[in-house]
Design a protein around this motif. Sequence first.
Motif, PDB file in Angstrom:
ATOM      1  N   HIS A  87     -10.713   1.506 -20.611  1.00 37.94           N
ATOM      2  CA  HIS A  87     -10.860   1.859 -19.202  1.00 37.94           C
ATOM      3  C   HIS A  87     -12.352   1.797 -18.828  1.00 37.94           C
ATOM      4  O   HIS A  87     -13.221   2.146 -19.632  1.00 37.94           O
ATOM      5  CB  HIS A  87     -10.322   3.281 -18.983  1.00 37.94           C
ATOM      6  N   PRO A  88     -12.702   1.348 -17.605  1.00 39.77           N
ATOM      7  CA  PRO A  88     -14.107   1.253 -17.211  1.00 39.77           C
ATOM      8  C   PRO A  88     -14.897   2.540 -17.424  1.00 39.77           C
ATOM      9  O   PRO A  88     -16.085   2.513 -17.738  1.00 39.77           O
ATOM     10  CB  PRO A  88     -14.023   0.895 -15.715  1.00 39.77           C
ATOM     11  N   GLU A  89     -14.222   3.669 -17.290  1.00 38.77           N
ATOM     12  CA  GLU A  89     -14.913   4.951 -17.463  1.00 38.77           C
ATOM     13  C   GLU A  89     -15.388   5.123 -18.909  1.00 38.77           C
ATOM     14  O   GLU A  89     -16.428   5.732 -19.170  1.00 38.77           O
ATOM     15  CB  GLU A  89     -13.977   6.103 -17.071  1.00 38.77           C
ATOM     16  N   THR A  90     -14.622   4.585 -19.875  1.00 43.84           N
ATOM     17  CA  THR A  90     -15.041   4.688 -21.287  1.00 43.84           C
ATOM     18  C   THR A  90     -16.209   3.738 -21.567  1.00 43.84           C
ATOM     19  O   THR A  90     -17.101   4.068 -22.348  1.00 43.84           O
ATOM     20  CB  THR A  90     -13.881   4.362 -22.240  1.00 43.84           C
ATOM     21  N   VAL A  91     -16.193   2.578 -20.925  1.00 38.62           N
ATOM     22  CA  VAL A  91     -17.287   1.624 -21.099  1.00 38.62           C
ATOM     23  C   VAL A  91     -18.596   2.236 -20.595  1.00 38.62           C
ATOM     24  O   VAL A  91     -19.660   2.088 -21.214  1.00 38.62           O
ATOM     25  CB  VAL A  91     -16.978   0.298 -20.363  1.00 38.62           C
ATOM     26  N   ARG A  92     -18.511   2.964 -19.483  1.00 43.24           N
ATOM     27  CA  ARG A  92     -19.697   3.554 -18.861  1.00 43.24           C
ATOM     28  C   ARG A  92     -20.387   4.569 -19.775  1.00 43.24           C
ATOM     29  O   ARG A  92     -21.616   4.684 -19.797  1.00 43.24           O
ATOM     30  CB  ARG A  92     -19.291   4.235 -17.548  1.00 43.24           C
ATOM     31  N   ILE A  93     -19.591   5.310 -20.579  1.00 42.90           N
ATOM     32  CA  ILE A  93     -20.198   6.388 -21.386  1.00 42.90           C
ATOM     33  C   ILE A  93     -20.262   6.047 -22.879  1.00 42.90           C
ATOM     34  O   ILE A  93     -20.548   6.916 -23.703  1.00 42.90           O
ATOM     35  CB  ILE A  93     -19.423   7.717 -21.197  1.00 42.90           C
ATOM     36  N   ARG A  94     -20.009   4.798 -23.236  1.00 43.02           N
ATOM     37  CA  ARG A  94     -19.927   4.430 -24.652  1.00 43.02           C
ATOM     38  C   ARG A  94     -21.189   4.830 -25.428  1.00 43.02           C
ATOM     39  O   ARG A  94     -21.114   5.432 -26.495  1.00 43.02           O
ATOM     40  CB  ARG A  94     -19.679   2.931 -24.809  1.00 43.02           C
ATOM     41  N   ASP A  95     -22.365   4.488 -24.917  1.00 45.71           N
ATOM     42  CA  ASP A  95     -23.604   4.790 -25.645  1.00 45.71           C
ATOM     43  C   ASP A  95     -23.840   6.293 -25.771  1.00 45.71           C
ATOM     44  O   ASP A  95     -24.365   6.772 -26.781  1.00 45.71           O
ATOM     45  CB  ASP A  95     -24.807   4.137 -24.955  1.00 45.71           C
ATOM     46  N   GLU A  96     -23.427   7.044 -24.755  1.00 49.85           N
ATOM     47  CA  GLU A  96     -23.572   8.498 -24.838  1.00 49.85           C
ATOM     48  C   GLU A  96     -22.681   9.068 -25.937  1.00 49.85           C
ATOM     49  O   GLU A  96     -23.081   9.968 -26.679  1.00 49.85           O
ATOM     50  CB  GLU A  96     -23.225   9.144 -23.488  1.00 49.85           C
ATOM     51  N   VAL A  97     -21.470   8.530 -26.040  1.00 47.92           N
ATOM     52  CA  VAL A  97     -20.547   9.005 -27.080  1.00 47.92           C
ATOM     53  C   VAL A  97     -21.133   8.732 -28.465  1.00 47.92           C
ATOM     54  O   VAL A  97     -21.034   9.566 -29.369  1.00 47.92           O
ATOM     55  CB  VAL A  97     -19.156   8.339 -26.918  1.00 47.92           C
ATOM     56  N   ARG A  98     -21.792   7.598 -28.624  1.00 42.88           N
ATOM     57  CA  ARG A  98     -22.434   7.292 -29.909  1.00 42.88           C
ATOM     58  C   ARG A  98     -23.537   8.308 -30.221  1.00 42.88           C
ATOM     59  O   ARG A  98     -23.693   8.741 -31.355  1.00 42.88           O
ATOM     60  CB  ARG A  98     -23.022   5.874 -29.892  1.00 42.88           C
ATOM     61  N   PHE A  99     -24.284   8.667 -29.198  1.00 42.28           N
ATOM     62  CA  PHE A  99     -25.349   9.662 -29.400  1.00 42.28           C
ATOM     63  C   PHE A  99     -24.748  11.019 -29.784  1.00 42.28           C
ATOM     64  O   PHE A  99     -25.216  11.682 -30.712  1.00 42.28           O
ATOM     65  CB  PHE A  99     -26.197   9.785 -28.128  1.00 42.28           C
ATOM     66  N   PHE A 100     -23.701  11.430 -29.072  1.00 40.68           N
ATOM     67  CA  PHE A 100     -23.045  12.707 -29.382  1.00 40.68           C
ATOM     68  C   PHE A 100     -22.482  12.696 -30.810  1.00 40.68           C
ATOM     69  O   PHE A 100     -22.474  13.719 -31.490  1.00 40.68           O
ATOM     70  CB  PHE A 100     -21.918  12.998 -28.380  1.00 40.68           C
ATOM     71  N   GLU A 101     -21.991  11.529 -31.243  1.00 36.65           N
ATOM     72  CA  GLU A 101     -21.461  11.406 -32.604  1.00 36.65           C
ATOM     73  C   GLU A 101     -22.557  11.698 -33.635  1.00 36.65           C
ATOM     74  O   GLU A 101     -22.320  12.348 -34.655  1.00 36.65           O
ATOM     75  CB  GLU A 101     -20.879  10.006 -32.811  1.00 36.65           C
ATOM     76  N   MET A 102     -23.765  11.219 -33.369  1.00 37.88           N
ATOM     77  CA  MET A 102     -24.903  11.492 -34.252  1.00 37.88           C
ATOM     78  C   MET A 102     -25.160  12.996 -34.347  1.00 37.88           C
ATOM     79  O   MET A 102     -25.344  13.552 -35.434  1.00 37.88           O
ATOM     80  CB  MET A 102     -26.153  10.776 -33.727  1.00 37.88           C
ATOM     81  N   ILE A 103     -25.143  13.671 -33.206  1.00 37.20           N
ATOM     82  CA  ILE A 103     -25.409  15.117 -33.196  1.00 37.20           C
ATOM     83  C   ILE A 103     -24.299  15.848 -33.958  1.00 37.20           C
ATOM     84  O   ILE A 103     -24.566  16.784 -34.714  1.00 37.20           O
ATOM     85  CB  ILE A 103     -25.527  15.659 -31.751  1.00 37.20           C
TER      86      ILE A 103
END
Length: 1019
Positions: free
Chosen positions: A772-788
């Motif tokens: 969904h476009p909404e997931t594409v928009r936040i993909r990089d943020e989710v990767r950052f949160f995964e690191m934390i």
Amino acid sequence: MNAQLTEGYLVEQSAINWFKEIGYSYVHGSELTPDNQERESYRQCVLKKRFIQALKDINPWLTDRLAEEVYKKVIEPDHPDFIMKGKIFYELLTGGVRLTFKNGGREETRLVKVVDFENIDKNQFLVANQFKVEYQYEKGQYRKPDLVVFINGLPIAVFELKGFNAEETAKDAFLDHKVKMENIPQLYMYSQVLVASDGYETKYGSPTSNWERFFVWEGILSDDDVQVEETEDGNYRYFHRGKELTSLEVLIKGLFRKEHLLEFINHFVLYERSGESYQKKVATFYQFYAVKKAIERTINCVLEGKTPGDRRIGVVWHTQGSGKSITMLFYARRALKVKELENPLLLFITDRKNLDEQLYALFSHMPIVKHAESIKNLQEIVRTTSGGIVFATIQKFGRLKADEYPMLTDRKNLIVIADEAHRSQYRELAQNLRRAVPNASFMGFTATPIELRDRDTYLVFGGPISVYSMDKALRHRVIVPIYYEARLAELHLTNEFIDEEFEEISESLEPDMKESLKRKYARLEKLILNPSRIEKIATDIVEHFNKRVQELEGKGMVVVISRRVAVELYKSIKKLPNAPSVEVIMSGNKQKDPEEFHPHIRNKHQMDEVLNNFKDPEKDPKMVIVVDMLLTGFDVPCLHTMYIDKPMKDHSLLQAIARVNRVFKDKPGGLIVDYIGIADDLRKSLSIYTTEAIQRVLTDINQVITVLKEKHDVVSSMFYGLNYKEWKSLKPEELSQLTVSAYNMLNSQERKEKFIKNYLVLKRVYALASPHPETVRIRDEVRFFEMIKKMIVKYSNVGRKISRDLEYEISQLISKSIAVKEPVDVFSLIEKEKPDISILNESFLAQIRDMPYRNYAVDVLIKLLNDEIRLRAKKNPFRYKPLSQMLKELIDRYNVKLIDTVEVIDQLIEIAKEIRKKLDEGKSLDLTEEELAFYDMLLKEENMFKNQEIVKRVAKEVVKSLGGYVKIVDWNKKEPLKAKIKVEIKTILMSLLGDSVDYSIIENVAFKLYEHIETLYAA
């Protein structure tokens, strides 16, 4: 025993007491040793003395020599493979051991029962804790499972337990099983059931099961006598006859009740072929109790039924994905062994050829199974077969020409079992069935709900035997939820459906007849075949699926209206760049069908190969296009997306969409993508559920997006003021600083817990909703949160405390696009290169104290100290255990904010210095680490030594005397060596202490020293 807040007292001892309540004997594992003649060695897991005695009790004719021969057959299954060894043992366990021997000069063959399944009291039931087993392939290494259940000396169940107040969960207990299975497979080869529990959550499974195939047990004497209440925090409470029980108590008193356990082992364990090997499956609680009820009703109907109404056994409704076919198999195996039924004939009826073939394939390993190929063949089998299992389609009970259907047999012990018993054709052809087998008893199975208005189903088959609904299956994680998304709405053809009865009319027909009927619906097919529409749908499927598998590993299925549409869609998909591997799955005849169909028409071998590859997540094809095939009774756990471009309704629609609800690893749910406009039909089909159940069964993807936005807002707000969204453009050292700054903003246990709980939901719905476009928009943020999140799990004790939440995250399937590197290393923030220094180094501690990221420094320091103390306490618990307790108390005070970060860092550094001080003490005493361990132990023996110099001499002499012994391989298995060591210890103590100490005290201390020697050098 005084109450203690430990795993052993709270969980292990409770479990032992519950076993005692249901009549088991109990012995501590330390007594089941070779020294006590209980077994031949620590590597051997069968309690030989008890096994031989049980054999002779059950088989009184057995001599000592023959009993020894049976023992050897049981402990040495002749196969190198773990699963096959287990299968061979299971056959001996349930079928007995065949012995050929000389008796009075003539050769005789007899069957030796290993367990008496008919006479419970002839068997010995024993539970033992801390049962010590030596590694199979490594000498001197041991494992101690928490509990082992023995029947007649055979270890048939293994428990791994965690405490209520521990940071580990039932999932961790399961992982302990997996580790021990590698080390001591000889124990797990015998095991029929594995149990993992933390006292609160309890699950069981087979030795070959993954965690997602471990089940709860909810029932004591029946599947409906335990009431389950959901708490506000989403957990569950269990009540039986007004008394609250834990999940572990329910399982022990339900599954491990003696008569239940014997029945479970004998009839509810299945080795199902999987490729070149087998998979061991065990029944769920609802399968076990459903079959028990069905067998009781069957006996009553066959023996007591006087009229057709008396011979209705009932209907089993177990929802799609809950293992209905295997329940049918368990029922059949059980029924065939019931003496009162006198070798019954079970006639399994399905309404579709492919279902008939799938069910037959599941049963085909049984030699007594027959498959009716024609009406004439069916009639001959029913007339001439004394007992066993027969498969046939309902159409074989249609009328032959104008003749009345003939009576085939009037026997009473014939049982008709109808699959998908709700369908209309059973009602239509019931008269023929009754005429053919007038005295038969009737039973139905269905995976879709029987509507309240559908009274005819119950009139034919009888009332409900067992109901296992979809919402229960979701609660037990037997299936996953399904989500709905409408795409390309402008292409929907809802208003063009020519006949609402389309699917219902065609439902009962064979594929060839159905294809003929579909020609009458040429107008709808023509609209679907419009080249522009086909092209748009093909493009959207490829784009959507490619993005989806970036986030969620798995496979897809496209459902279309006709074979022609399937072929045209296949061509369009294949033309597209980056198209996934795709195949058309359809029936056909190369002699009659158009040439363009021929590449997709396969013989049985070819079809089996492509379907097996589709089931395998690692192999191609990644997607299949189907018309009718595979929409019922075909399980592909890794299938997570279904694209529908075909009008469907009612049970057919429910059965089709259930293809994506199978559990696979950590799959969060299945997705239905609608291209034709089935939304209304979907709602109507689901109307037989309650409103609450509908929400559990099917969720609109837009609701998922709402949750996604909500959780993203919560998580991102926790880093307010931190510019993290452009992290991908940063240099390595800048990214390290950024991630530690983010970590430091989670400056309390509550904030860390809040972050992880909300992030895990975000991550789960992110995977569900992609692409969904909404997931594409936040993909990089989710990767950052995964690191934390990874940093928290690595450095913070919060990571362990919330592992119950973590265990259901999308860990195995999560997209490569979200995968991140390992958490930032603390050393990268102190020096450019990782220094080769210890946590005890003064310079390192000073740099930790001066770090600006104090919360991060606390968590890192706690982890490093924990690791250091744990490592040293293994060798010398007398010196370092108090430091472990000190650290725990400090962490507790910090977590409840009795001290701040500055104070806790100072005190953690003091503990680090205390470790160094204790090490330095050993050096000042001129003692090695080994000598220091014995020195510390002996200091505990007050009033025994005149001064510390004597203690030092004893410690040094003990270590010196051990050198030649403990270097010998397997020293602690050699009784002469063990005896020599014990004599050496006593000699040292007596020579240095003289007559000043009583001999009994010397003996007691020598025993303690030897125990520590085994801990230090053998395990």
